[in-house]
Design a protein around this motif. Structure first.
Motif, PDB file in Angstrom:
ATOM      1  N   UNK A  75       0.548  -1.251  -0.066  1.00  0.00           N
ATOM      2  CA  UNK A  75      -0.028   0.065  -0.068  1.00  0.00           C
ATOM      3  C   UNK A  75       0.776   1.216   0.167  1.00  0.00           C
ATOM      4  N   UNK A  76       2.001   1.248  -0.598  1.00  0.00           N
ATOM      5  CA  UNK A  76       2.868   2.281  -0.650  1.00  0.00           C
ATOM      6  C   UNK A  76       2.953   3.005  -2.194  1.00  0.00           C
ATOM      7  N   UNK A  94      -3.440   4.116   2.185  1.00  0.00           N
ATOM      8  CA  UNK A  94      -4.409   4.060   3.148  1.00  0.00           C
ATOM      9  C   UNK A  94      -4.879   5.470   3.870  1.00  0.00           C
ATOM     10  N   UNK A  95      -3.596   6.240   4.366  1.00  0.00           N
ATOM     11  CA  UNK A  95      -3.913   7.195   4.866  1.00  0.00           C
ATOM     12  C   UNK A  95      -3.083   8.656   4.546  1.00  0.00           C
ATOM     13  N   UNK A  96      -2.317   8.336   3.472  1.00  0.00           N
ATOM     14  CA  UNK A  96      -1.269   9.255   2.983  1.00  0.00           C
ATOM     15  C   UNK A  96      -0.161   9.796   3.652  1.00  0.00           C
ATOM     16  N   UNK A  97       0.205   9.218   4.543  1.00  0.00           N
ATOM     17  CA  UNK A  97       1.524   9.500   5.396  1.00  0.00           C
ATOM     18  C   UNK A  97       2.622   9.255   4.530  1.00  0.00           C
ATOM     19  N   UNK A  98       3.513  10.034   4.641  1.00  0.00           N
ATOM     20  CA  UNK A  98       4.839  10.298   4.063  1.00  0.00           C
ATOM     21  C   UNK A  98       5.912   9.464   4.462  1.00  0.00           C
ATOM     22  N   UNK A  99       6.393   8.597   3.218  1.00  0.00           N
ATOM     23  CA  UNK A  99       7.713   7.763   3.625  1.00  0.00           C
ATOM     24  C   UNK A  99       8.987   8.251   2.949  1.00  0.00           C
ATOM     25  N   UNK A 100       9.912   8.151   3.868  1.00  0.00           N
ATOM     26  CA  UNK A 100      11.137   8.819   2.965  1.00  0.00           C
ATOM     27  C   UNK A 100      12.387   7.494   3.302  1.00  0.00           C
TER      28      UNK A 100
END
Length: 160
Positions: A75-76, A94-100
């Motif tokens: 889901x990324x 799912x929730x739009x959180x940012x991943x770096x």
């Protein structure tokens, strides 16, 4: 060393599997856009259709679960790769959180998607195409009462 793999289906997981045969300790992060908890390999469709497994969902790369230094993130959606800074920028679906994610090596293994061939009769009710996991489930349901005859056509297109 840290390796980030964009694409958690057959191509990406095959790359990870090959890497793990020579290096079991370096960190690997697999980023997959589909919202499945476990990776799925398309080769499993054939096993599900011929009854060797009860469902296509059983054919996956379960051995990655719990493997040291290996993370599978579903889901990324990868939005940007900064090759100069060696970073991947993504967000969760799912929730739009940012991943770096920083990396030393990047594997771009997005694979492909199936194209339904065009031919006379392709739109008939009894003509089904198997392109993905859900199609394998659907064709098994469809075939319950029609196991007398089937035509299986494998279609390849060359881009040479």
């Amino acid at each position: 060393m840290k390796i980030v793999v964009i694409g958690g289906a057959h191509a990406g997981l095959s790359a990870v599997n090959a890497f793990r045969q020579v290096n079991e300790t370096d960190e690997v992060v697999i980023l997959e856009k589909n919202l499945r908890e476990r990776p799925f390999i398309s080769a499993g469709i054939k096993l599900a259709l011929n009854g060797r497994v009860t469902s296509a969902e059983q054919v996956n790369f379960e051995h990655f679960e719990g493997q040291p230094n290996t993370t599978y993130r579903s889901g990324v959606l990868v939005e940007r790769v900064d090759a100069a800074a060696k970073k991947v920028y993504a967000r969760t679906i799912d929730n739009g959180s940012i991943i770096e994610e920083s990396y030393d090596k990047l594997i771009y293994a997005l694979g492909s998607s199936a194209r339904v061939p065009s031919f006379v009769g392709a739109d008939l009710d009894r003509v089904v195409f198997v392109k993905d996991e859900q199609d394998a489930v659907d064709i098994n349901k469809f075939a319950k009462g029609f196991r007398k005859r089937a035509l299986v056509l494998r279609w390849w297109t060359s881009f040479n």
